[in-house]
Structures are given as C-alpha cells and as structure tokens.
Motif scaffolding. Structure first.
Motif, mmCIF file in Angstrom:
data_model
loop_
_atom_site.group_PDB
_atom_site.id
_atom_site.type_symbol
_atom_site.label_atom_id
_atom_site.label_comp_id
_atom_site.label_asym_id
_atom_site.label_seq_id
_atom_site.Cartn_x
_atom_site.Cartn_y
_atom_site.Cartn_z
ATOM 1 N N GLN A 1 -11.572 -1.234 -0.505
ATOM 2 C CA GLN A 1 -10.870 -1.347 0.817
ATOM 3 C C GLN A 1 -9.952 -0.253 1.341
ATOM 4 O O GLN A 1 -9.369 0.191 0.360
ATOM 5 C CB GLN A 1 -10.389 -2.696 0.679
ATOM 6 N N SER A 2 -9.694 -0.211 2.610
ATOM 7 C CA SER A 2 -8.645 0.607 3.093
ATOM 8 C C SER A 2 -7.072 0.125 2.948
ATOM 9 O O SER A 2 -7.099 -1.151 3.322
ATOM 10 C CB SER A 2 -8.829 1.239 4.433
ATOM 11 N N PHE A 3 -6.222 0.835 2.631
ATOM 12 C CA PHE A 3 -4.996 0.220 2.557
ATOM 13 C C PHE A 3 -4.363 -0.332 3.911
ATOM 14 O O PHE A 3 -3.877 -1.283 4.068
ATOM 15 C CB PHE A 3 -3.835 1.084 1.875
ATOM 16 N N THR A 4 -4.745 0.497 4.951
ATOM 17 C CA THR A 4 -4.482 0.133 6.394
ATOM 18 C C THR A 4 -4.959 -1.442 6.768
ATOM 19 O O THR A 4 -4.540 -1.844 7.732
ATOM 20 C CB THR A 4 -5.333 1.020 7.413
ATOM 21 N N GLN B 1 -7.675 7.609 -2.221
ATOM 22 C CA GLN B 1 -7.767 8.666 -1.508
ATOM 23 C C GLN B 1 -7.185 8.661 -0.158
ATOM 24 O O GLN B 1 -8.197 8.799 0.793
ATOM 25 C CB GLN B 1 -9.055 9.697 -1.548
ATOM 26 N N GLU B 2 -6.145 7.989 0.310
ATOM 27 C CA GLU B 2 -5.828 7.633 1.588
ATOM 28 C C GLU B 2 -4.493 8.298 1.741
ATOM 29 O O GLU B 2 -3.803 8.227 0.744
ATOM 30 C CB GLU B 2 -5.782 6.317 1.967
ATOM 31 N N THR B 3 -4.071 8.690 2.817
ATOM 32 C CA THR B 3 -2.620 9.205 3.170
ATOM 33 C C THR B 3 -1.899 8.225 4.153
ATOM 34 O O THR B 3 -2.455 8.235 5.236
ATOM 35 C CB THR B 3 -2.459 10.480 3.589
ATOM 36 N N ILE B 4 -0.778 7.749 4.047
ATOM 37 C CA ILE B 4 -0.162 6.729 4.562
ATOM 38 C C ILE B 4 1.202 7.174 4.996
ATOM 39 O O ILE B 4 2.168 7.361 4.015
ATOM 40 C CB ILE B 4 0.075 5.342 4.047
ATOM 41 N N THR B 5 1.622 7.573 6.278
ATOM 42 C CA THR B 5 2.851 8.243 6.317
ATOM 43 C C THR B 5 3.739 7.462 7.409
ATOM 44 O O THR B 5 3.144 6.862 8.410
ATOM 45 C CB THR B 5 2.846 9.725 6.675
ATOM 46 N N GLU B 6 4.941 7.273 7.144
ATOM 47 C CA GLU B 6 5.937 6.618 7.971
ATOM 48 C C GLU B 6 5.515 5.198 8.577
ATOM 49 O O GLU B 6 5.873 4.862 9.501
ATOM 50 C CB GLU B 6 6.299 7.592 9.067
ATOM 51 N N GLN B 7 4.867 4.523 7.740
ATOM 52 C CA GLN B 7 4.425 3.175 7.923
ATOM 53 C C GLN B 7 5.559 2.266 7.773
ATOM 54 O O GLN B 7 6.230 2.438 6.778
ATOM 55 C CB GLN B 7 3.167 2.823 7.055
ATOM 56 N N MET C 1 4.042 8.715 1.883
ATOM 57 C CA MET C 1 5.039 9.764 2.236
ATOM 58 C C MET C 1 6.239 9.099 3.501
ATOM 59 O O MET C 1 5.536 8.780 4.482
ATOM 60 C CB MET C 1 4.604 10.921 2.797
ATOM 61 N N GLY C 2 7.522 8.961 3.078
ATOM 62 C CA GLY C 2 8.197 8.463 4.171
ATOM 63 C C GLY C 2 8.081 6.917 4.656
ATOM 64 O O GLY C 2 8.656 6.648 5.696
ATOM 65 N N ASP C 3 7.468 6.026 3.917
ATOM 66 C CA ASP C 3 6.985 4.516 4.095
ATOM 67 C C ASP C 3 8.232 3.873 4.033
ATOM 68 O O ASP C 3 8.858 4.077 3.007
ATOM 69 C CB ASP C 3 5.965 4.297 3.427
ATOM 70 N N THR C 4 8.350 2.919 4.878
ATOM 71 C CA THR C 4 9.239 1.689 4.398
ATOM 72 C C THR C 4 8.578 0.359 4.389
ATOM 73 O O THR C 4 8.205 -0.181 5.315
ATOM 74 C CB THR C 4 10.147 1.715 5.738
ATOM 75 N N PHE C 5 8.488 -0.163 3.170
ATOM 76 C CA PHE C 5 7.999 -1.219 2.725
ATOM 77 C C PHE C 5 9.267 -2.216 2.443
ATOM 78 O O PHE C 5 9.647 -2.286 1.129
ATOM 79 C CB PHE C 5 6.844 -1.409 1.722
ATOM 80 N N ASN C 6 9.636 -3.259 3.205
ATOM 81 C CA ASN C 6 10.682 -4.093 2.685
ATOM 82 C C ASN C 6 10.246 -5.122 1.950
ATOM 83 O O ASN C 6 9.148 -5.817 2.283
ATOM 84 C CB ASN C 6 11.387 -4.751 3.895
ATOM 85 N N ARG C 7 10.837 -5.466 0.860
ATOM 86 C CA ARG C 7 10.284 -6.414 -0.088
ATOM 87 C C ARG C 7 9.037 -6.572 -0.487
ATOM 88 O O ARG C 7 8.204 -7.481 -0.515
ATOM 89 C CB ARG C 7 10.740 -7.995 0.776
ATOM 90 N N PHE D 1 11.504 1.515 -0.656
ATOM 91 C CA PHE D 1 11.079 0.120 -1.209
ATOM 92 C C PHE D 1 12.182 -0.696 -1.556
ATOM 93 O O PHE D 1 12.115 -1.583 -2.577
ATOM 94 C CB PHE D 1 10.038 0.283 -2.358
ATOM 95 N N THR D 2 13.206 -1.010 -0.789
ATOM 96 C CA THR D 2 14.336 -1.761 -1.130
ATOM 97 C C THR D 2 13.821 -3.406 -1.094
ATOM 98 O O THR D 2 12.975 -3.806 -0.384
ATOM 99 C CB THR D 2 15.308 -1.577 0.152
ATOM 100 N N GLY D 3 14.446 -3.770 -2.069
ATOM 101 C CA GLY D 3 13.983 -5.236 -2.624
ATOM 102 C C GLY D 3 12.787 -5.460 -3.214
ATOM 103 O O GLY D 3 12.090 -6.487 -3.073
ATOM 104 N N ILE D 4 12.083 -4.278 -3.582
ATOM 105 C CA ILE D 4 10.750 -4.312 -4.369
ATOM 106 C C ILE D 4 10.838 -5.339 -5.337
ATOM 107 O O ILE D 4 11.581 -5.708 -6.192
ATOM 108 C CB ILE D 4 10.139 -2.904 -4.703
ATOM 109 N N SER D 5 9.385 -5.972 -5.648
ATOM 110 C CA SER D 5 9.206 -6.545 -6.932
ATOM 111 C C SER D 5 8.049 -6.142 -7.335
ATOM 112 O O SER D 5 6.944 -6.297 -6.752
ATOM 113 C CB SER D 5 8.930 -8.239 -6.606
ATOM 114 N N LEU D 6 7.971 -5.911 -8.826
ATOM 115 C CA LEU D 6 6.790 -5.480 -9.488
ATOM 116 C C LEU D 6 6.580 -6.096 -10.944
ATOM 117 O O LEU D 6 7.691 -6.203 -11.686
ATOM 118 C CB LEU D 6 7.107 -3.784 -9.728
ATOM 119 N N PHE D 7 5.502 -6.822 -10.976
ATOM 120 C CA PHE D 7 5.291 -7.436 -12.319
ATOM 121 C C PHE D 7 3.873 -7.128 -12.840
ATOM 122 O O PHE D 7 3.184 -7.237 -11.869
ATOM 123 C CB PHE D 7 5.235 -9.161 -11.884
#
Length: 210
Positions: A14-17, A34-40, A58-64, A82-88
């Motif tokens: 599946q595509s990330f988009t 093999q996808e490029t996601i920029t400034e999303q 590159m340059g993406d902003t994913f809040n929480r 990735f401010t507020g990121i949660s990784l488990f």
C-alpha cells in the motif's frame, strides 16, 4: 528489547499517501516501499503492524505520530518534525534520521541499528528500553529527558548533549566521544571506559590523569 509483532504474511502492499484518505489516518498491516514524502503535514497519523522499506520522508510534520509494531528498513527521515511522537515495539534498521525532532515523545521497546541519528532531537522525551546499536548519534540533543533501561552499544556520541538528563545505571563504555555535554550529577552511577572517565575527570574536577 521486545521485537515488533508483525504478521508478515498478512501484509498488503500500500502507498503511504493513502493515509490521507483514511478518516482516522490509520495504516495497519501494510507494506510500504520506495516512496518519497516531502513537506507533508498530518495530525495524529497512526501506523500499526507494518513495514516501511526504502521510504524517504523529508521536512514532514506529523503531530502526535503514533507507531506500533513496525519495522523501518533503509529509510530516510530527515529534518522531520515528529513532536509528541509515540513509538512502541518499533525497529529502525540502517535508517537516516538527521535533524529530525522527536521532542515530548514516548518511546518504549524501540531499537535503532546502524542508523544515522546526527542532530536528532529527543528533548523532554521518555525513553524506556530503547536500544541504540552501532549508530551515529553525533550532536544528538536529549535535554531534560528520562532514560530507563536504555542501551548504547558501539555508538558515536561525540558532542551529544544530555543536559538535564540522568544517565544513572546506563553504560556508555563501548561508545565514542571526544566531547559530551552532560551535567556533573547526571553521570553518577553511569559506566564509562578509562578514556571517557579521564575526560570527565578533567571536565568536572580539573583532574588530569598521568
């Protein structure tokens, strides 16, 4: 460290988009390549039981940003917020995270292997059972953070900044640094090798070992 629980045979390409089309911004049990996601810009995206291979962010902003039971392999995540990121139970293999921000995050059972985390920010972040192995962490910022049962194995920590972060009960003896920014109280009960101990003696006590 707990490994990600990924149902490999059940993964669907599946595509990330497509995450932007999902009402809950959730991608689960998918394989992304093999996808490029920029400034999303995304608010509270979620990834669960998935794999990402050769992806470029590159340059993406994913809040929480919330990621569980996922493998990142040969991925580039550069200058992302990735401010507020949660990784488990997340594993990063041969990934580049230069200049990326994970401030105010929560990381548990996360492993970084053969990664470049130079200039990465982990400020005011909780790291529990996080392993950094054979990775470049030069000029990493980890201010006022909480480390519990973390591992640093054969990493380059030169000019890393742990200001306000306790390293008590952690072992940096297999790592390398010429300069380390750390508070004097924060290195108590932390394990260092002889060269590192001599550097810290000069830094905090003005002592030069013969």
């Amino acid at each position: 460290m707990q490994a990600p629980q990924i149902p490999t045979e059940a993964l669907i390409p599946q595509s990330f988009t497509s995450i932007t089309q999902a009402e809950d911004h959730l991608l689960a049990q998918v394989a992304m390549k093999q996808e490029t996601i920029t400034e999303q810009q995304l608010e509270h995206p979620l990834i669960d039981q998935s794999t990402l291979s050769g992806m470029v962010f590159m340059g993406d902003t994913f809040n929480r940003f919330e990621v569980t039971d996922t493998l990142f392999r040969n991925c580039t995540l550069v200058n992302c917020d990735f401010t507020g990121i949660s990784l488990f139970r997340v594993r990063f293999e041969n990934c580049k995270l230069v200049g990326t921000t994970l401030d105010h995050g929560t990381l548990k059972a996360v492993t970084f292997v053969d990664c470049d985390g130079s200039l990465t920010n982990f400020n005011e972040t909780k790291l529990t059972q996080v392993a950094f192995q054979h990775s470049k962490l030069t000029e990493l910022n980890c201010w006022e953070s909480t480390l519990k049962q973390c591992q640093f194995t054969d990493c380059d920590l030169n000019q890393a900044d742990f200001s306000g972060t306790s390293l008590k009960h952690h072992d940096l003896s297999t790592c390398r640094f010429e300069t380390l920014r750390v508070s004097d109280w924060a290195v108590r009960d932390c394990r260092f090798n002889e060269t590192q101990a001599a550097y810290l003696a000069r830094l905090f006590l003005g002592i030069t070992l013969a």
